[in-house]
Each structure stands twice: as structure tokens, then as C-alpha cells.
Write a protein that holds these residues in place. Structure first.
Motif, PDB file in Angstrom:
ATOM      1  N   LEU A  29       2.073  -2.858  -6.227  1.00 52.48           N
ATOM      2  CA  LEU A  29       3.026  -3.850  -6.724  1.00 52.48           C
ATOM      3  C   LEU A  29       4.409  -3.230  -6.891  1.00 52.48           C
ATOM      4  CD1 LEU A  29       0.772  -5.590  -9.418  1.00 52.48           C
ATOM      5  CD2 LEU A  29       1.136  -6.255  -7.056  1.00 52.48           C
ATOM      6  N   SER A  30       4.495  -1.932  -6.665  1.00 54.28           N
ATOM      7  CA  SER A  30       5.794  -1.255  -6.740  1.00 54.28           C
ATOM      8  C   SER A  30       5.888  -0.283  -5.574  1.00 54.28           C
ATOM      9  CB  SER A  30       5.919  -0.508  -8.073  1.00 54.28           C
ATOM     10  OG  SER A  30       4.902   0.461  -8.161  1.00 54.28           O
ATOM     11  N   GLY A  31       7.071   0.278  -5.401  1.00 53.93           N
ATOM     12  CA  GLY A  31       7.267   1.256  -4.321  1.00 53.93           C
ATOM     13  C   GLY A  31       7.401   0.583  -2.967  1.00 53.93           C
ATOM     14  N   PRO A  32       7.552   1.402  -1.926  1.00 55.77           N
ATOM     15  CA  PRO A  32       7.817   0.853  -0.598  1.00 55.77           C
ATOM     16  C   PRO A  32       6.723  -0.101  -0.092  1.00 55.77           C
ATOM     17  CG  PRO A  32       8.254   3.209  -0.637  1.00 55.77           C
ATOM     18  CD  PRO A  32       7.624   2.874  -1.952  1.00 55.77           C
ATOM     19  N   GLY A  54       5.120  -2.158  -1.945  1.00 55.99           N
ATOM     20  CA  GLY A  54       5.050  -3.260  -2.903  1.00 55.99           C
ATOM     21  C   GLY A  54       4.916  -4.655  -2.292  1.00 55.99           C
ATOM     22  N   PRO A  55       5.683  -4.968  -1.227  1.00 55.86           N
ATOM     23  CA  PRO A  55       5.579  -6.315  -0.665  1.00 55.86           C
ATOM     24  C   PRO A  55       4.157  -6.692  -0.253  1.00 55.86           C
ATOM     25  CG  PRO A  55       7.483  -5.189   0.236  1.00 55.86           C
ATOM     26  CD  PRO A  55       6.732  -4.173  -0.574  1.00 55.86           C
ATOM     27  N   GLN A 103       2.536  -7.734  -3.553  1.00 56.22           N
ATOM     28  CA  GLN A 103       3.141  -8.849  -4.282  1.00 56.22           C
ATOM     29  C   GLN A 103       3.057 -10.182  -3.532  1.00 56.22           C
ATOM     30  OE1 GLN A 103       7.098  -7.668  -5.304  1.00 56.22           O
ATOM     31  NE2 GLN A 103       6.420  -6.686  -7.175  1.00 56.22           N
ATOM     32  N   THR A 104       3.309 -10.131  -2.228  1.00 52.61           N
ATOM     33  CA  THR A 104       3.379 -11.383  -1.460  1.00 52.61           C
ATOM     34  C   THR A 104       2.107 -12.234  -1.585  1.00 52.61           C
ATOM     35  OG1 THR A 104       4.796 -10.165   0.056  1.00 52.61           O
ATOM     36  CG2 THR A 104       4.037 -12.322   0.800  1.00 52.61           C
ATOM     37  N   VAL A 107       5.541  -1.399   7.977  1.00 52.94           N
ATOM     38  CA  VAL A 107       6.413  -2.508   8.390  1.00 52.94           C
ATOM     39  C   VAL A 107       7.793  -2.029   8.798  1.00 52.94           C
ATOM     40  CG1 VAL A 107       7.361  -4.731   7.697  1.00 52.94           C
ATOM     41  CG2 VAL A 107       5.227  -3.963   6.733  1.00 52.94           C
ATOM     42  N   MET A 108       8.387  -1.157   7.957  1.00 54.10           N
ATOM     43  CA  MET A 108       9.740  -0.704   8.240  1.00 54.10           C
ATOM     44  C   MET A 108       9.786   0.017   9.594  1.00 54.10           C
ATOM     45  SD  MET A 108      12.234   1.719   6.006  1.00 54.10           S
ATOM     46  CE  MET A 108      11.569   3.290   6.546  1.00 54.10           C
TER      47      MET A 108
END
Lengths: 283, 410
Positions: B43-46, B48-49, B52-53, B240-241
Motif C-alpha cells: 500500500l506504500s512505496g513504488p 503501492g498502486p 491500492q487500486t 510497470v515503470m
């Protein structure tokens, strides 16, 4: 021999590290501290420019300048509100380290953790036949060139610049000549943070933007100034050039092991020339 | 007369009181008993998405599951899902597990996102808590997984088999491909990838494998290497990045025909378009979990309907279209396996009986039929029968691309 695309990529990398390293070494020369949160100013610059372009519709070049100014102001505020109140280099170092997590956490809350981008800014590529370069990368190279020339003039032709150089070389003697080291330290902190923010801003269309993008440029800038010699502005530029090109070329040849080789190279430089390539001593 | 009236009134009042008490007692007996289930995700950090999503969708799915009613051993239960941050690290996972077990008192944990499960398993096994997670390098022979030492670990999402299926789905979508460039960050390096490479080679798939340091944004050297290896497809393992950067930079380098993608679910097409640019992100591939669109995998219509309902519920809640469909694969699948195992075992208390029902059992999930292995992992199937579907960006939307249902590794 690596293809031309790799050399251009190396030059783009060098440009980012150069702007970052230059700002960092400037702060170190005058304030005597390594601002560990320098990478977070890079990140904040990228985020600011993102909002300025996408939410406020401000043209990218103005957004870039605005991000630089805003981060210069933030740098001065941090200097006044935090750094000036903490005694001892080690503790100041710890404070700037803490700022990494503070800024990343705050950016995560406000910006969110999803990657965003500014691909809409200067899209397209310049086709050179054997290879092509994006306009975004060309902009990074031109921008860095302009910033470096501007900094050369500021440091060599202006009163403030000469004062900065004087304080960097002989702080006690400089203050005897009436230079206010304290006032100068605000200016330098502002310039340093603005440079990091503008490096992040100009790279925002090239890479993705998220609250954690400041870490790698910060480490690379640190390596660049260590290679070049702590406190040496020329060293920072040369160190950044070496690192940028080496990174791309080595990664092309040996893939993910490039970073290992880079770090070995840095250790080797320090063993052979402990004061860095340009041997400028710290304060 | 007056005396009789008072006696009648008192009798009536007593009867009414007992009646009300009786009704409330019955109502209380029928009130569902809460089963607390922990959901660990970043839920946090790179990363996280990723955590959370899907949370609003997980909650909506549980709401529907509870509305339907969970009957186990003649009693009615409802699930309470508790979300905690595992920070996508071994340490974060272990600490999240401790919080769930000792503070929240959960008996079941689902959805741990990190491939680094042994640290969490050490906590959950000691507390006899069933832990359903994804596989990772540690799950293969030579890794830390031991069915004897970790009797309450269940692999509900097999990472490496899924990657193999993705590649096969890509090959079926683009049969004229030249070579597939595979990549992952060095964080994912391990024996699991040896299995992937071996399996792809055995399947006759042409590929070239590259690793990059975590946090890499500049992929020019790697893309140059892919080009020299003759690749025209580049597919990564979920960063993802990195995948967005690869899509953008390959476009800028002039390799416009290359197909790119990542084995993670597509979070939001607009994110990829924003980072990579509209043209460069067209055709970008990702895992696809919109089970109502599957063509090869049979999905129980009940689950397909539920999942579509969840999309609508979340959209209504957030006040805009909810385009992320990747949530279907993780927690709902794990939860369904867990609930069905409890139903089979007829208990929510007896962890050993539930584990006995899981091992070797077949479960009907939102992603298809899962057959769990006995106690082994590789060498005996972990799970199979699910979709292995791929989607891609077309315009500003994610659409179905292809499918290659998962098969067990031999």
C-alpha cells in the motif's frame, strides 16, 4: 564500438548527472554539507512541472523555470528552518537524510504512487537514418549546455559568483574581505536546489514521474562528485560525463552488471586518487 | 373483574416479553459469524498502486459474497477483509502478518503480493494460520519452500507458470514473431526463472532474456541488445515503470513495430498513455482478468456476473468508470479457494481439516477451475485450469488480446 544511439543516450545521462552534481557540489563547497535530499528536489521539480503543464496549462519552459524558483525558495526555507538550527555536520547529514523520507512520503500522499508522465511535451523523434533521437532528449542536452554556460558566467563574471568561489576556496579570508558567508549560503542553497529541480523538470517528459524517481540521480550525482573530487565544480562536470557514458556503454556490453562495474570503477579511482580526479579538496 | 383484568394484563405482558426475547434470540442465532481474513498487499512505496487500486473492488466482492451468504457446517458466516501494507518486502510482510495475527486475530491471510513469502510463512506457520499467496523463486526445488516446514502455506497464484502462459498467449496472438525479449529486474532473479527459460525452450519459443537493475529508467542499452538479438516483442515481468519506459524508448529508437508489455495487469490505460505517449502505448500488452470476456477458459457465469457487478459498484462509489479488472485474479480467487475449502471441511476453526480439503482439491474460482497439488510444488502441479489471458491497449481502452490457459509444469 557501441552504436551511435548508445553514445547519445550516454550524453543524455551525463547531462542529468551534471546538473544534479553541479548543484550538489556547489552546496557542499559553501555549506560544507552533503544534501542527501538533493534527489528529492529533482523529484519535486518533476512533479511541479507535471502539475504546471497538465493542470494549469502553463507552457513547459515557463513551468521549468517556475519549478526551479519554487524549489530554490523551499531550499532556503529548509536552510533557515532546519539546517541552521541543527549543530554538527553529522546531525545535519541525518536531517537531510530524514528529508528524503519526508518528501517521498508527502509526495506519495499528495501526488499518489501511480507513475505519471509528460509524454505530450515535445513528442516526436529526429530521424538520423541509422538512429533516431527524441526531441525530449535533444532538449535535455541543449538545456544542460545552456545551464552550464550560464553557471560559468555567474561564477566567473558576477560579484556573487566571485564571492561564491572565494568562499569555496578560503572562507575565512573571504569573510575578512566583507563577504557575508551566511547570506551567500542562502543563495547557494537556492541555486543548488533549483538546479536539482530543473534537472528533474527537464527529465520529466523523458522518464516517468513518481515520488521515488530522485534516488538514482542522487546516487549518480554523488558518485560523479566523488570521482571528480569533492568540492570541484569542474570535477563534477567531468565525473558526470564519465559516469553517464560509462553507464550506457557498459550496460550495452554487459547488461545489468553495469552498476557493479561502475561502483568498482569509483572505488578504483578513490584508491588511486583519493581526492578524486581533479583533486580539489573540500573546505 | 378488576383482578381478572390485572391477571390477564400481567400474563400478556410476560408472554410479550418472552416473545420479544425469543425473537431476538433467534435473530441473534441467525446473525452471520464473522471470519476475519487479512489481505496483505503493498500500500506504500513504488509497488503501492498494485495494492491500492484493487482495494475498493475487493471490498465490493466481499460485500457480494456476504450478501449471498456463506454456509459452513450449518452456520452462516460473513467475511471481514482487513487490508494491511506488506510494503512488498519480506520484512514488511512478516510485520504485517504479525499485526494481522496478534492484533486483528485473523486465522487466514490471502493475497500477499511479494514473491518473498518465506519470511511471512515463518510467522503464519507458527501461529497455524492459513496463508494463501503467490509463488516465487523460493517455491521451486532448491528454494526455501518445504511442505513439511510450511504446512499452512497455499500457493494460490503461480507467478512463473503464469508468465509462461502469457508468453504462449502472445505467441498465439502474434504467430509471426521473430524473437521475444524477456526482462525482469535483478530483484526477481532466481531459480524460478530457470524453470521459465527451460519451459519456453521446450515449447520451441524463441526468446532472449535480459535483466536490469531495480529502478532503471533508461533502457536504451537493453533495447539495443534486444535489437541485436533480433527481438520484435519485449515483455517484462510486472515492473510497470520499466514496461512503460521500454514502450516509450523503443518507439523513440525507431522500433515502432515492436510489441511491448508486462505480465502485470494493466492498471489504467491512461497512465501508460501519459507516460509512454499515445502512439507508443498502442498495442501495449498486459495480463487480462476481465473473466466475462474470456474465450477459452470456462468461467462459472455466477462469478462473471459478480465481477461485472463489482465493476459497477466501485464505479458508483468512486463516481467515475472503474476500468481496472486485474483485481479479479488475486484476492477473490484466494478467498474463493478458502471459502470452498471451509465448506468442504465443514469447519472454519479446524485449520488442519481446511488444509486437508485444499490439498489436492479442485475449486471453482472467478478465474476458472483450480486444482491444487498435494504437498509438492513443482514436480506436481501447483494450480492449473485458469485463464492466462492477455489484453492490450487500443485507443484509450484495454481490450482482450488472446488466451493460453495455464497448464501444470511437468
Amino acid at each position: 564500438m557501441p552504436p551511435a544511439g548508445i553514445w547519445i543516450d550516454g550524453l543524455t545521462q551525463s547531462c542529468t548527472y551534471m546538473t544534479m552534481a553541479f548543484g550538489m557540489v556547489l552546496v557542499f563547497s559553501i555549506l560544507g554539507i552533503l544534501n542527501w535530499a538533493h534527489g528529492q528536489f529533482y523529484m519535486l521539480g518533476a512533479i511541479l512541472v507535471y502539475y504546471a503543464v497538465t493542470a494549469a496549462g502553463i507552457p513547459f519552459p515557463f513551468s521549468l523555470l517556475m519549478a526551479g524558483l519554487a524549489m530554490a525558495l523551499l531550499g532556503v526555507i529548509i536552510k533557515v528552518a532546519i539546517i541552521n538550527r541543527v549543530k554538527g555536520d553529522v546531525y545535519v547529514g541525518v536531517v537531510t537524510l530524514s528529508l528524503i523520507f519526508f518528501f517521498e512520503g508527502a509526495a506519495s500522499m499528495l501526488f499518489g504512487m501511480n507513475d505519471r508522465g509528460l509524454a505530450i511535451v515535445m513528442p516526436g523523434v529526429l530521424d538520423m537514418g541509422l538512429f533516431s533521437v527524441s526531441y525530449q532528449k535533444i532538449a535535455v542536452i541543449i538545456f544542460t549546455f545552456v545551464v552550464m554556460i550560464a553557471m560559468y558566467f555567474v561564477l566567473n563574471r558576477t560579484k556573487v559568483g566571485k564571492a561564491i568561489r572565494a568562499v569555496a576556496q578560503q572562507p575565512d579570508a573571504a569573510s575578512l574581505y566583507g563577504i557575508s558567508v551566511e547570506r551567500l549560503s542562502f543563495i547557494v542553497m537556492g541555486i543548488g536546489c533549483a538546479m536539482a529541480a530543473m534537472a528533474g523538470s527537464i527529465m520529466a517528459p523523458v522518464y516517468s514521474i513518481n515520488p521515488f524517481i530522485g534516488r538514482t540521480p542522487m546516487i549518480m550525482a554523488l558518485l560523479a562528485i566523488v570521482i571528480g573530487g569533492l568540492g570541484s565544480l569542474t570535477g563534477a562536470i567531468v565525473g558526470a560525463l564519465i559516469l553517464g557514458f560509462l553507464h550506457s556503454v557498459i550496460a550495452y556490453y554487459i547488461s545489468y552488471l553495469a552498476e557493479v562495474v561502475l561502483f568498482i570503477f569509483v572505488i578504483f579511482i578513490l584508491l588511486v586518487k583519493p581526492q578524486g580526479l581533479f583533486g580539489a579538496s573540500a573546505k | 373483574m378488576k383482578k381478572r383484568f390485572y391477571s390477564f394484563t400481567i400474563l400478556l405482558s410476560v408472554l410479550m416479553i418472552f416473545g420479544i426475547l425469543g425473537i431476538s434470540a433467534t435473530a441473534k442465532a441467525e446473525e452471520p459469524i464473522v471470519i476475519k481474513v487479512g489481505n496483505m498487499s503493498p500500500l506504500s512505496g513504488p509497488a503501492g498502486p498494485w495494492g491500492q487500486t484493487p482495494i475498493p473492488a475487493y471490498d465490493a466482492y466481499v460485500e457480494l459474497l456476504n450478501k449471498e451468504g456463506i454456509k459452513i457446517g450449518g452456520k452462516t458466516y460473513k467475511i471481514q477483509l482487513i487490508h494491511v501494507d506488506d510494503q512488498n518486502t519480506a520484512e514488511g510482510g512478516a510485520s504485517a502478518a504479525k499485526r494481522l495475527i496478534y492484533e486483528e486475530k485473523v486465522k487466514f491471510i490471502v493475497g500477499h503480493w511479494s514473491w518473498n513469502f518465506p519470511a511471512v510463512a515463518a510467522v503464519t506457520n507458527a501461529a497455524k494460520v492459513i496463508y494463501i499467496c503467490r509463488t516465487g523463486n523460493e517455491a521451486v526445488p532448491g528454494g526455501a519452500y518445504s511442505p513439511k516446514k510450511m504446512p499452512y502455506v497455499v500457493f494460490g497464484t503461480p507467478s512463473h507458470e503464469k508468465f509462461i502462459s502469457d508468453i504462449k498467449a502472445i505467441v498465439s496472438a502474434y504467430p509471426k514473431y521473430k524473437r521475444i525479449g524477456i526482462n525482469d529486474s535483478t530483484l526477481g532473479k532466481g531459480v524460478g526463472w530457470d524453470y521459465v527459460d527451460k519451459e519456453l525452450t521446450k515449447a520451441g519459443i524463441r526468446f532472449h532474456h535480459e535483466w536490469y537493475p531495480p529502478g532503471t529508467q533508461d533502457f536504451t542499452p537493453f533495447l539495443t541488445r534486444y535489437n541485436e538479438a533480433g527481438c520484435d516483442v519485449v515483455y517484462g515481468a510486472g515492473d510497470v515503470m520499466a514496461a512503460m519506459m521500454i514502450a516509450k524508448q523503443r518507439w523513440e529508437m525507431g522500433f515502432k513495430d515492436w510489441k511491448t508489455g508486462t505480465s502485470g495487469m494493466l492498471l489504467d490505460p491512461m497512465m501508460y498513455i501519459g507516460v509512454s505517449g499515445m502512439e507508443a502505448s498502442q498495442g501495449f500488452m498486459g495480463s487480462y482478468a476481465a473473466n466475462w470476456n474470456f474465450k477459452k477458459t470456462k468461467i462459472n457465469p455466477k462469478y462473471a456476473k459478480m465481477c461485472q457487478e463489482v465493476q459497477k459498484m466501485v464505479a458508483a462509489k468512486i463516481g467515475k468508470p472503474y476500468n481496472f479488472t486485474g483485481w479479479t485474479e488475486w484476492v477473490p480467487t484466494h478467498l474463493t479457494i478458502l471459502v470452498q475449502a471451509m465448506e468442504k471441511a465443514g469447519t472454519v476453526e479446524d485449520t488442519d481439516a481446511i488444509m486437508k480439503a485444499i490439498r489436492g482439491g479442485t475449486f471453482d474460482t472467478p478465474m476458472g477451475k483450480y486444482t491444487m497439488s498435494g504437498t509438492k510444488t513443482y514436480g506436481s502441479p501447483v494450480v492449473f485450469g485458469s485463464a492466462g489471458a492477455m489484453g492490450q491497449i487500443q485507443g484509450t481502452k484495454e481490450v482482450y488480446l488472446s488466451e493460453s490457459p495455464w497448464k501444470p509444469l511437468p
